[in-house]
Design an enzyme around this catalytic site. Structure first.
Site, PDB file in Angstrom:
ATOM      1  N   HIS A 223     105.220  83.889 134.312  1.00 44.77           N
ATOM      2  CA  HIS A 223     104.520  82.873 135.103  1.00 44.77           C
ATOM      3  C   HIS A 223     105.380  81.687 135.509  1.00 44.77           C
ATOM      4  O   HIS A 223     104.904  80.790 136.201  1.00 44.77           O
ATOM      5  CB  HIS A 223     103.282  82.367 134.354  1.00 44.77           C
TER       6      HIS A 223
HETATM    7  C1  UD1 Z   1     101.446  75.095 132.753  1.00 44.41           C
HETATM    8  C2  UD1 Z   1     102.646  74.383 132.125  1.00 44.41           C
HETATM    9  C3  UD1 Z   1     103.620  75.419 131.579  1.00 44.41           C
HETATM   10  C4  UD1 Z   1     102.913  76.412 130.657  1.00 44.41           C
HETATM   11  C5  UD1 Z   1     101.752  77.013 131.392  1.00 44.41           C
HETATM   12  C6  UD1 Z   1     101.000  78.018 130.541  1.00 44.41           C
HETATM   13  C7  UD1 Z   1     103.250  72.280 133.249  1.00 44.41           C
HETATM   14  C8  UD1 Z   1     104.270  71.613 134.063  1.00 44.41           C
HETATM   15  N1  UD1 Z   1     103.373  73.594 133.108  1.00 44.41           N
HETATM   16  O1  UD1 Z   1     101.940  75.804 133.870  1.00 44.41           O
HETATM   17  O2  UD1 Z   1     104.625  74.754 130.863  1.00 44.41           O
HETATM   18  O3  UD1 Z   1     103.825  77.415 130.267  1.00 44.41           O
HETATM   19  O4  UD1 Z   1     100.873  75.959 131.790  1.00 44.41           O
HETATM   20  O5  UD1 Z   1     100.012  78.652 131.253  1.00 44.41           O
HETATM   21  O6  UD1 Z   1     102.377  71.617 132.723  1.00 44.41           O
HETATM   22  N2  UD1 Z   1      95.224  77.903 137.440  1.00 44.41           N
HETATM   23  C9  UD1 Z   1      93.997  78.500 137.431  1.00 44.41           C
HETATM   24  N3  UD1 Z   1      93.184  78.280 136.343  1.00 44.41           N
HETATM   25  C10 UD1 Z   1      93.549  77.496 135.313  1.00 44.41           C
HETATM   26  C11 UD1 Z   1      94.809  76.879 135.349  1.00 44.41           C
HETATM   27  C12 UD1 Z   1      95.645  77.097 136.395  1.00 44.41           C
HETATM   28  O7  UD1 Z   1      93.632  79.222 138.334  1.00 44.41           O
HETATM   29  O8  UD1 Z   1      92.760  77.344 134.363  1.00 44.41           O
HETATM   30  C13 UD1 Z   1      96.132  78.175 138.567  1.00 44.41           C
HETATM   31  C14 UD1 Z   1      95.993  77.147 139.673  1.00 44.41           C
HETATM   32  O9  UD1 Z   1      96.166  77.772 140.892  1.00 44.41           O
HETATM   33  C15 UD1 Z   1      97.152  76.209 139.406  1.00 44.41           C
HETATM   34  C16 UD1 Z   1      98.204  77.160 138.866  1.00 44.41           C
HETATM   35  O10 UD1 Z   1      97.468  78.136 138.130  1.00 44.41           O
HETATM   36  O11 UD1 Z   1      97.552  75.513 140.526  1.00 44.41           O
HETATM   37  C17 UD1 Z   1      99.213  76.510 137.977  1.00 44.41           C
HETATM   38  O12 UD1 Z   1      98.556  75.779 136.923  1.00 44.41           O
HETATM   39  P1  UD1 Z   1      99.271  74.466 136.308  1.00 44.41           P
HETATM   40  O13 UD1 Z   1      98.468  73.926 135.204  1.00 44.41           O
HETATM   41  O14 UD1 Z   1      99.669  73.549 137.406  1.00 44.41           O
HETATM   42  O15 UD1 Z   1     100.633  75.029 135.746  1.00 44.41           O
HETATM   43  P2  UD1 Z   1     100.969  76.388 134.959  1.00 44.41           P
HETATM   44  O16 UD1 Z   1     101.781  77.228 135.854  1.00 44.41           O
HETATM   45  O17 UD1 Z   1      99.750  76.982 134.335  1.00 44.41           O
END
Ligand code: UD1
Length: 364
Positions: free
Chosen positions: A207
């Site tokens: 991811h």
């Molecule tokens: C975040 C952390 C990363 C961790 C990861 C675990 C930061 C900078 N990154 O990255 O270190 O390894 O979490 O998962 O904080 N989304 C959903 N549902 C959710 C959450 C996210 O659909 O419940 C999707 C959304 O489109 C979102 C994308 O995932 O924009 C990324 O989520 P985000 O929390 O921004 O970062 P992660 O890539 O999950």
């Protein structure tokens, strides 16, 4: 008695805070703990499932910040969290890991003069293109107590000029959760549900933006995975970001044509049951490098660097990068290794007792 706000935001935070919160609850004369969930992760599979599996109560405070750009998400956590701190007046705020919620809450507290303890302090990949590396450096530079999972963390902090008396080597709290839940994971039916019970299989997670947001890099990794899947099935619980990229790049057919089982993200216990029986793990996650080391399962890390070098020095982790040929060669080597060649050990203080040491340090 110490009033402590324990912050969780994203999936890798929950299994770190759960044992600390439980330990504080076991010491009511010493601690008055609360859980604050920023809502960085909000899907049932990315958040609620973990509260259930880890036996954590519903958060006392939910900030509901949701997704957004880094600036938007970080800023929203800050503006939502500041009034909570002003209202609750905690003695300590405890943050874990390296996600946007970690730095956002730390920054709020440092400006309000509220003490912050950072669990999993001192880890460094040396790669400032990773958002997590920026979060780590900034959080450690302003937090008041830096609780490290391994001694490379102490050395990194000392190198950055951080006062020695702020640094406390307490071990890896994620391993507390792992050891505590292994027996509960045994009742998960995930292996039979997937038809892989008793078989050799690999588990994949992917991811990191650097791996999945760039089409050429993702395509190269996928090519390597397709080759490896000719040797054993690969189970791939995909993060929402990765799902979206697979659809955007039109990779579904290539995945479906190989023995790569693309599934929804799993809860804590199902995922533990899955990787704990794997012949091989391929990942770009930080936590999984540690969990495989603790359980002595071969792990190939699909990144050019790691903030967890101890998993390579002492554990089962091999840093293979993203070059497709190197990934395939490393997988073949790992699958061919005999038991004697797979020798690994458990890093110091990854013993399931870290939460107790963290609480002791807060009281000191
Ligand atoms: C975040 C952390 C990363 C961790 C990861 C675990 C930061 C900078 N990154 O990255 O270190 O390894 O979490 O998962 O904080 N989304 C959903 N549902 C959710 C959450 C996210 O659909 O419940 C999707 C959304 O489109 C979102 C994308 O995932 O924009 C990324 O989520 P985000 O929390 O921004 O970062 P992660 O890539 O999950």
């Amino acid at each position: 008695m110490l009033k402590v706000l324990n912050i969780v935001g994203a999936r890798p935070n929950f299994m770190k805070v759960a044992p600390i919160y439980a330990e504080m609850k076991r010491r009511p004369a010493e601690f008055d703990p609360m859980i604050v969930h920023t809502g960085q992760h909000y899907d049932a599979a990315m958040s609620d499932a973990f509260f259930d599996d880890l036996g954590m109560p519903k958060p006392d405070v939910y900030l509901g910040v949701g997704s957004g750009s880094h600036a938007v998400q970080t800023a929203r956590v800050m503006t939502e969290f500041e009034p909570v701190v002003l209202r609750e007046k905690p003695d300590w705020v405890l943050v874990v890991g390296d996600v946007n919620s970690t730095i956002a809450c730390t920054l709020v507290c440092s400006k309000l003069g509220i003490k912050v303890a950072h669990v999993e302090a001192g880890l460094r990949s040396g790669d400032r293109s990773m958002p997590e590396e920026i979060n780590r450096i900034l959080t450690d530079s302003i937090a008041d107590m830096l609780l490290t999972p391994s001694q490379d963390g102490d050395a990194n902090l000392a190198r950055e000029g951080i006062a020695k008396d702020k640094i406390r080597f307490v071990g890896n709290v994620m391993i507390d959760s792992l050891f505590e839940h292994l027996k509960f994971a045994e009742s998960s039916t995930v292996r039979s549900d997937l038809g892989i019970d008793g078989l050799d299989y690999a588990v994949l997670t992917l991811h990191r933006p650097s791996n999945v947001d760039d089409q050429a890099t993702f395509a190269g990794i996928l090519g390597a995975l397709i080759s490896i899947s000719e040797k054993l099935p690969i189970v791939f619980p995909a993060h929402p970001r990765t799902r979206a990229k697979i659809a955007e790049f039109g990779f579904e057919e290539r995945i479906a044509s190989a023995d790569i089982r693309l599934i929804e993200p799993l809860g804590y216990l199902d995922f533990m049951r899955l990787y704990s029986g794997a012949r091989l793990v391929l990942t770009d996650s930080g936590g999984l490098q540690e969990e495989t080391t603790a359980l002595h399962i071969p792990c190939l890390t699909l990144r050019e660097n790691t903030e967890r070098p101890i998993t390579i020095e002492m554990g089962t982790n091999v840093l293979v990068g993203t070059d497709p040929k190197k990934i395939v060669t490393a997988a073949i080597d790992a699958l061919a290794a005999t038991e004697a060649e797979k020798d690994s050990s458990t890093p110091p203080l990854w013993d399931g007792k870290t939460a107790g040491r963290i609480c002791d340090e807060l009281l000191r």
